[in-house]
Structures are given as structure tokens and as C-alpha cells.
Enzyme design. Structure first.
Site, PDB file in Angstrom:
ATOM      1  CD  GLU A  56      -5.791  84.202  73.488  1.00  0.00           C
ATOM      2  OE1 GLU A  56      -4.837  84.265  72.699  1.00  0.00           O
ATOM      3  OE2 GLU A  56      -6.989  84.182  73.120  1.00  0.00           O
ATOM      4  CB  ALA A  71     -13.453  83.940  70.630  1.00  0.00           C
ATOM      5  CD  GLU A  83      -7.122  79.631  71.103  1.00  0.00           C
ATOM      6  OE1 GLU A  83      -7.482  80.633  71.733  1.00  0.00           O
ATOM      7  OE2 GLU A  83      -6.474  78.690  71.631  1.00  0.00           O
TER       8      GLU A  83
END
Length: 260
Positions: A115, A66, A135
Site C-alpha cells: 500500500e 503492518a 489481509e
């Protein structure tokens, strides 16, 4: 369809969505997630498209995570909203789409990238692919379904290790784990995936949509997957595709499915 961060191409009954942010290693930001949602929604309603392939531009990355700069200053409430909105618009949307979605994983698939690949129906990886959920190195956990889908695909123990160590695995390890179905050379990735998509496109779109729904039902709390299968199986008998498929079989010819 014209987008800023993605490319959409159609070849016969196959649509290819390419995440096109090469300078950011195709990282997912809010705008890209929204564009992917709009593209997928349009393709779902496009009767000429039977299979969707997701990939990333270039050879370095499918999606390298992200866009951290967008949420580095978020508080708890904003973080929860970010995850909820992302899952609604993209990750859950992909998983529950009525058309098959294949992830062609070229290079890095990290964080939100893995994901997204896991939300797809299955995955094909290039030999240079690297996958992981890093993460915890940022002080957060996967928020786009990673803690749920990874254990479903590779088992609890391996998922725990991958998430807690933030380690990447290579394509062959991913195949051994059951995370990807096939590993092919980078230059053959799209052609191989298209060949799989063509095999799927030759079959009944209505039956495939019901198969997706039935398979997914087994992974939903409070839903009996066997009951969903029985219901969907019965519904197939009312479709034109069922009539065409059985008639073609008895007449010893190739079925011409219309998706009706």
C-alpha cells in the site's frame, strides 16, 4: 533528522528514506508511520530536495506489512481510527505530496508495504520482489488504501483476485500487470532508481508538482481532472520556471530551474 525506525540520506537533489527495522522485516508500526510523516513533511519543505526515494533496509523486504501485534486486540472503532490515521499521516500524504516519490521495492512488499509502494508516484522492483495484500488471511481487508489503489493500477478483476486469494506475485508479473514500471537486479535497484530521480530533478519542480496534482485529480470523486489540468496549465505561465524553460529553449541551452 534523527529517527529510530528510518534513515534519511540526501544526495544532491535526491532524498532517500530507508525504513530500517530489519528484525521485523521493516514492518510498519505506529512509530514508523509517524516518523515517515515527519521526514516527508520536512523534505517537502526542503527546497534542495526535488525527488524522494522510499526503500527498505536489507535485501529481504521493502515493508513486509503492518505490525500485527499493535492491533490484534482492537475493536471496530479502534480499527477504523487506525486506518483513518494511517491514511492521513502517510498513505494519502505520500500520494498528494508536491514532490515525486519513487518506491524502490526490494524483497517483500506485503499489506501495508504494498500500500505504501502504491501510494508512491511509481515503483521500481528488484528481481526478488514479492508483492501481495494478504489481509484476508487475518480476517480483515486492506485498510491503508489497498482496495482503492490496486484496482486503479492493475484493473478490477486482477485486484479482486489478488485480494481475495491473498496471493503474492513476483516482480515480472507485477510489471506485466502495470504495478511496477521497471524490474532490475537487486544490486542495481538503488542506482537505477537514482538515475530516474536525477532525470526528474533536472526538470521544473513547479511543473512537476502541478502535474502530480492534475494526474491525481482524475482519481478523486467529484473532481474533473480536465478542469484541474487547464487550471494548473495556466498557473504554470505565471512561474519563473516557465520563463526560464521557454527562454532556455529559444536560446538553445539547458534550463536552470529554481522551482519558482
Amino acid at each position: 533528522m534523527n529517527f529510530e525506525n528510518i534513515l534519511v540520506d540526501k544526495e544532491e537533489q535526491i532524498a532517500i528514506i530507508t525504513i530500517n527495522r530489519p528484525t521485523k522485516l521493516n514492518a510498519l508500526n505506529k512509530a514508523t508511520i509517524e516518523e515517515l510523516h515527519q521526514a516527508l513533511k520536512a523534505l517537502e519543505n526542503d527546497k534542495s530536495v526535488r525527488v524522494i526515494i522510499l526503500t527498505g533496509s536489507g535485501e529481504k523486504a521493502f515493508v513486509a506489512g503492518a505490525d500485527i501485534s499493535e492491533f490484534a486486540s482492537f475493536n471496530s472503532s479502534e480499527g477504523s481510527q487506525l486506518a483513518a490515521k494511517g491514511q492521513e499521516l502517510l498513505f494519502d500524504y505520500v500520494q498528494n505530496l508536491g514532490k515525486p516519490v519513487i518506491a524502490a521495492v526490494n524483497g517483500f512488499a506485503l499489506g501495508g508495504g504494498l500500500e505504501l509502494a502504491m501510494a508512491s508516484d511509481f515503483r521500481v522492483a528488484s528481481t526478488n520482489a514479492k508483492m501481495g495484500l494478504p489481509e484476508v488471511t487475518l480476517g480483515v481487508i486492506p485498510g491503508y488504501g489497498g482496495t482503492q489503489r490496486l484496482p486503479q493500477l492493475i484493473g478490477k478483476g486482477r485486484a479482486m483476485e489478488m485480494i481475495m486469494t491473498a496471493s503474492m506475485i513476483d516482480a515480472e508479473t507485477a510489471k506485466n500487470y502495470g504495478l511496477v514500471n521497471h524490474v532490475v537486479e537487486q544490486e542495481n535497484l538503488l542506482s537505477f532508481t537514482k538515475d530516474l530521480a536525477k532525470k526528474i530533478a533536472n526538470n521544473s519542480p513547479t511543473a512537476i508538482a502541478k502535474a502530480i496534482k492534475s494526474i491525481n485529480a482524475n482519481f478523486k470523486d467529484g473532481v474533473n481532472g480536465f478542469h484541474e489540468e487547464i487550471k494548473s496549465f495556466g498557473e504554470c505561465f505565471a512561474t519563473e520556471d516557465f520563463k526560464e524553460g521557454t527562454t532556455a529553449f529559444l536560446e538553445k541551452r539547458k534550463a536552470n530551474f529554481k522551482g519558482l
